[in-house]
Structures are given as C-alpha cells and as structure tokens.
Design a protein around this motif. Structure first.
Motif, PDB file in Angstrom:
ATOM      1  N   LYS A   1       0.792  -1.229   0.000  1.00  0.00           N
ATOM      2  CA  LYS A   1       0.000   0.000   0.000  1.00  0.00           C
ATOM      3  C   LYS A   1       0.822   1.275   0.000  1.00  0.00           C
ATOM      4  CE  LYS A   1      -3.569   2.281   2.788  1.00  0.00           C
ATOM      5  NZ  LYS A   1      -4.490   2.119   3.948  1.00  0.00           N
ATOM      6  N   ASN A   2       1.838   1.335   0.813  1.00  0.00           N
ATOM      7  CA  ASN A   2       2.584   2.584   0.974  1.00  0.00           C
ATOM      8  C   ASN A   2       3.791   2.704   0.046  1.00  0.00           C
ATOM      9  OD1 ASN A   2       0.906   3.455   3.143  1.00  0.00           O
ATOM     10  ND2 ASN A   2       1.997   2.056   4.509  1.00  0.00           N
ATOM     11  N   GLN A   3       4.035   1.667  -0.764  1.00  0.00           N
ATOM     12  CA  GLN A   3       5.228   1.673  -1.607  1.00  0.00           C
ATOM     13  C   GLN A   3       4.933   1.846  -3.099  1.00  0.00           C
ATOM     14  OE1 GLN A   3       4.903  -1.101   0.748  1.00  0.00           O
ATOM     15  NE2 GLN A   3       5.882   0.304   2.202  1.00  0.00           N
ATOM     16  N   VAL A   4       3.738   1.436  -3.533  1.00  0.00           N
ATOM     17  CA  VAL A   4       3.503   1.393  -4.982  1.00  0.00           C
ATOM     18  C   VAL A   4       2.207   2.109  -5.367  1.00  0.00           C
ATOM     19  CG1 VAL A   4       4.659  -0.851  -5.053  1.00  0.00           C
ATOM     20  CG2 VAL A   4       2.161  -0.767  -5.009  1.00  0.00           C
ATOM     21  N   TYR A   5       2.061   2.324  -6.658  1.00  0.00           N
ATOM     22  CA  TYR A   5       0.822   2.853  -7.218  1.00  0.00           C
ATOM     23  C   TYR A   5      -0.062   1.701  -7.692  1.00  0.00           C
ATOM     24  CZ  TYR A   5       3.091   7.446  -7.433  1.00  0.00           C
ATOM     25  OH  TYR A   5       3.715   8.621  -7.115  1.00  0.00           O
ATOM     26  N   LEU A   6      -1.344   1.968  -7.751  1.00  0.00           N
ATOM     27  CA  LEU A   6      -2.275   1.060  -8.416  1.00  0.00           C
ATOM     28  C   LEU A   6      -2.712   1.716  -9.718  1.00  0.00           C
ATOM     29  CD1 LEU A   6      -4.603  -0.083  -5.462  1.00  0.00           C
ATOM     30  CD2 LEU A   6      -2.459  -1.123  -6.261  1.00  0.00           C
ATOM     31  N   TYR A   7      -2.559   1.031 -10.830  1.00  0.00           N
ATOM     32  CA  TYR A   7      -3.074   1.521 -12.106  1.00  0.00           C
ATOM     33  C   TYR A   7      -4.549   1.136 -12.186  1.00  0.00           C
ATOM     34  CZ  TYR A   7       1.563   2.556 -14.143  1.00  0.00           C
ATOM     35  OH  TYR A   7       2.813   3.090 -14.424  1.00  0.00           O
TER      36      TYR A   7
ATOM     37  N   GLY B   1      -6.518   5.221   1.281  1.00  0.00           N
ATOM     38  CA  GLY B   1      -5.142   5.683   1.341  1.00  0.00           C
ATOM     39  C   GLY B   1      -4.170   5.064   0.368  1.00  0.00           C
ATOM     40  N   PHE B   2      -4.675   4.334  -0.625  1.00  0.00           N
ATOM     41  CA  PHE B   2      -3.789   3.804  -1.651  1.00  0.00           C
ATOM     42  C   PHE B   2      -3.426   4.919  -2.642  1.00  0.00           C
ATOM     43  CE2 PHE B   2      -5.695  -0.048  -0.066  1.00  0.00           C
ATOM     44  CZ  PHE B   2      -4.741  -1.044  -0.259  1.00  0.00           C
ATOM     45  N   ARG B   3      -2.259   4.812  -3.218  1.00  0.00           N
ATOM     46  CA  ARG B   3      -1.836   5.761  -4.249  1.00  0.00           C
ATOM     47  C   ARG B   3      -2.265   5.204  -5.608  1.00  0.00           C
ATOM     48  NH1 ARG B   3       4.340   7.085  -3.665  1.00  0.00           N
ATOM     49  NH2 ARG B   3       4.516   4.812  -3.738  1.00  0.00           N
ATOM     50  N   VAL B   4      -2.943   6.013  -6.384  1.00  0.00           N
ATOM     51  CA  VAL B   4      -3.439   5.528  -7.666  1.00  0.00           C
ATOM     52  C   VAL B   4      -2.892   6.357  -8.817  1.00  0.00           C
ATOM     53  CG1 VAL B   4      -5.570   4.728  -6.570  1.00  0.00           C
ATOM     54  CG2 VAL B   4      -5.554   6.934  -7.750  1.00  0.00           C
ATOM     55  N   MET B   5      -2.791   5.722  -9.964  1.00  0.00           N
ATOM     56  CA  MET B   5      -2.531   6.396 -11.225  1.00  0.00           C
ATOM     57  C   MET B   5      -3.660   6.004 -12.169  1.00  0.00           C
ATOM     58  SD  MET B   5       1.642   6.139 -11.753  1.00  0.00           S
ATOM     59  CE  MET B   5       1.584   7.053 -13.296  1.00  0.00           C
ATOM     60  N   TYR B   6      -4.311   7.001 -12.747  1.00  0.00           N
ATOM     61  CA  TYR B   6      -5.432   6.731 -13.637  1.00  0.00           C
ATOM     62  C   TYR B   6      -4.924   6.283 -15.008  1.00  0.00           C
ATOM     63  CZ  TYR B   6      -8.293   9.149 -10.187  1.00  0.00           C
ATOM     64  OH  TYR B   6      -8.929   9.527  -9.029  1.00  0.00           O
TER      65      TYR B   6
ATOM     66  N   GLU C   1     -18.008  13.106 -26.212  1.00  0.00           N
ATOM     67  CA  GLU C   1     -16.798  13.570 -25.550  1.00  0.00           C
ATOM     68  C   GLU C   1     -17.006  13.478 -24.041  1.00  0.00           C
ATOM     69  OE1 GLU C   1     -15.776  17.457 -26.873  1.00  0.00           O
ATOM     70  OE2 GLU C   1     -15.513  16.856 -28.974  1.00  0.00           O
ATOM     71  N   ILE C   2     -16.268  12.591 -23.389  1.00  0.00           N
ATOM     72  CA  ILE C   2     -16.432  12.331 -21.960  1.00  0.00           C
ATOM     73  C   ILE C   2     -15.166  12.762 -21.222  1.00  0.00           C
ATOM     74  CG2 ILE C   2     -16.977  10.606 -20.217  1.00  0.00           C
ATOM     75  CD1 ILE C   2     -19.179  10.943 -22.295  1.00  0.00           C
ATOM     76  N   LYS C   3     -15.337  13.501 -20.140  1.00  0.00           N
ATOM     77  CA  LYS C   3     -14.194  13.946 -19.347  1.00  0.00           C
ATOM     78  C   LYS C   3     -13.468  12.749 -18.742  1.00  0.00           C
ATOM     79  CE  LYS C   3     -15.933  18.521 -18.025  1.00  0.00           C
ATOM     80  NZ  LYS C   3     -16.304  19.408 -16.884  1.00  0.00           N
ATOM     81  N   ILE C   4     -12.148  12.842 -18.723  1.00  0.00           N
ATOM     82  CA  ILE C   4     -11.339  11.752 -18.185  1.00  0.00           C
ATOM     83  C   ILE C   4     -10.051  12.327 -17.607  1.00  0.00           C
ATOM     84  CG2 ILE C   4     -10.102  11.267 -20.338  1.00  0.00           C
ATOM     85  CD1 ILE C   4     -10.382   8.265 -19.666  1.00  0.00           C
ATOM     86  N   LYS C   5      -9.540  11.694 -16.574  1.00  0.00           N
ATOM     87  CA  LYS C   5      -8.253  12.067 -16.010  1.00  0.00           C
ATOM     88  C   LYS C   5      -7.308  10.900 -16.210  1.00  0.00           C
ATOM     89  CE  LYS C   5      -6.023  13.719 -11.757  1.00  0.00           C
ATOM     90  NZ  LYS C   5      -6.201  14.041 -10.317  1.00  0.00           N
TER      91      LYS C   5
END
Length: 247
Positions: free
Chosen positions: A134-140, A155-160, A210-214
């Motif tokens: 949890k505290n070391q990596v990102y989740l895609y 509290g997980f770190r995410v990348m969209y 056209e759909i908003k996305i991050k």
C-alpha cells in the motif's frame, strides 16, 4: 511553450515475445506474474529487460486462468482469488528483490481489471490482497471506477489509466472484445484517440461523445497485433504535438 508528458505502459511477459522491441518505446510495463500467463523464467527475463531500459516495473496479477488468458470472469471463491493474487505478487516480489529492481505499480489484468471497475466487493478483496504494498507502490486503475474510489478512500496511491488501443463506451467502460470495434490497431487512429485524452482530458467514445477523463498513464497492449507499429509511430509523432514520453 505549453507541453504535456505521459507515461505509456505495456502488458508484457505474456508469451508474445516482442518485449525487446517494445521496451525502448515505453516508460512503464506490467509483467504477467503467473495467473493468466508467465512463469519464473519469463518474469526474470522481462524484469531484467525492463531494468536495462529504465522502464518502471509493475506486477500484472490476474484470475488464475491461463486457458482463457485471464479474459473471462472466472468462477472462483473469494478466498481462492485473494490467495492467488497474494501468491502471484509474492513470487514476483521475490524475483524483484533478487534482481534489485523496485516495484513501481500493480495493475490487474483482463477480466479481473474490468470487474474491479464496477464490483465493490471484489475491489475490497483485491485491495486486501495487495495491502502489503500500500505505501510503496501505485495502483493503475480506470478513472471514475469503483476500484479507484475505494482505493483512494483507503489511502492507496493511484494512477489513472486509459487505453490507447481500445475504444470506449459512453460510461467509460471498454468496448467488449467480443465486438470487432473493440481494438484500435491503426497507428494513426491510435494517435487521434490519444491526443484529446492527454491534451484536453476527454475521450471520444465509439458513439462520438466527448467524456471527461483524467489520465496519468496510457496502455498499449503488448498482444495487440500492431503494438510495435503503434509505439514506433507514437514515438515519432507525439513530440510534434508537444507530448513527451515520461521517463
């Protein structure tokens, strides 16, 4: 002068054998860790290759279903699935430690990835399975997905993540692979698909909406037949649109 950077990732170590060609063209990778594909030998080989090209390494766990390449929802108990994910990550992490390579992210594969986007029970189970990291990596994870929401709340770190070689429905789900319109294989069309995602934070769906996305990272599947052609084209064309690969 305004510009953009984007991480481009590939699913690799899946038996396709094109990793040596793909690695110089991407900035992160998701290595199959035995669920839908891969074994100890392929994991070691792919980790070493990624490290030699300074490509960020991610684990790519899946339903334990090599027969269907992890692309069908598997009938399996929650406890069995959770243990399988834990075991896949444990084997992969052991290899990383031996090779002195850091784990950057975890990305679920195929049917599991798609189910996590909409199933809260499965999403919570998955987060329990990966909680050690949890505290070391990102989740895609996909933008506006169930897994993204629950992960961030806990509290997980995410990348969209978005997909450069896949078409989207209006609800931001991927067009089913059962349909001929699921894949985008022409390099020029992939570029047209990616540019509004990166520069305007919107995706043009199959219906023309056209759909908003991050988005933090864009995937080109390693098993897409034209994956190499797509990535070679993007590497030459993206800079002319002021988009740089995030190394």
């Amino acid at each position: 002068m305004e510009g953009w950077t984007i991480d481009i990732n590939c699913d690799v170590g899946e038996g396709i054998g094109n990793e040596k060609s793909l690695m110089p063209l991407i900035s992160s990778c998701n290595i199959a860790c035995g669920g839908h594909a891969g074994d100890i030998k392929s994991m070691i080989k792919t980790v070493k290759l990624a490290d030699s090209h300074n490509v960020k390494v991610g684990a790519h766990p899946s339903y334990p279903d090599k027969t269907n390449f992890g692309r069908k929802v598997m009938k399996i108990s929650n406890s069995e699935l959770k243990q399988s994910i834990i075991d896949q990550l444990a084997i992969f992490n052991e290899i990383l430690q031996k090779e002195d390579v850091e784990l950057h992210h975890i990305k679920a594969h195929g049917a599991l990835y798609n189910q996590l986007a909409k199933d809260s029970v499965l999403a919570k189970l998955y987060l329990e399975a990966v909680s050690e990291h949890k505290n070391q990596v990102y989740l895609y994870v996909p933008f506006k997905s169930v897994i993204a929401e629950i992960a961030e709340e806990n509290g997980f770190r995410v990348m969209y993540e978005a997909f450069g070689d896949r078409n989207y429905n209006d609800d931001l789900s991927l067009v089913s692979r059962k349909l001929k319109t699921a894949l985008i294989q022409e390099p020029e069309t992939v570029l047209e698909h990616i540019l509004p995602i990166v520069k305007q934070k919107k995706v043009i769906t199959l219906n023309g909406e056209e759909i908003k996305i991050k988005v933090d990272t864009i995937c080109i599947h390693g098993d897409t037949p034209t994956a190499l052609e797509i990535l070679m084209y993007l590497s030459t064309e993206l800079p002319s649109y002021k988009v740089q690969l995030q190394k």
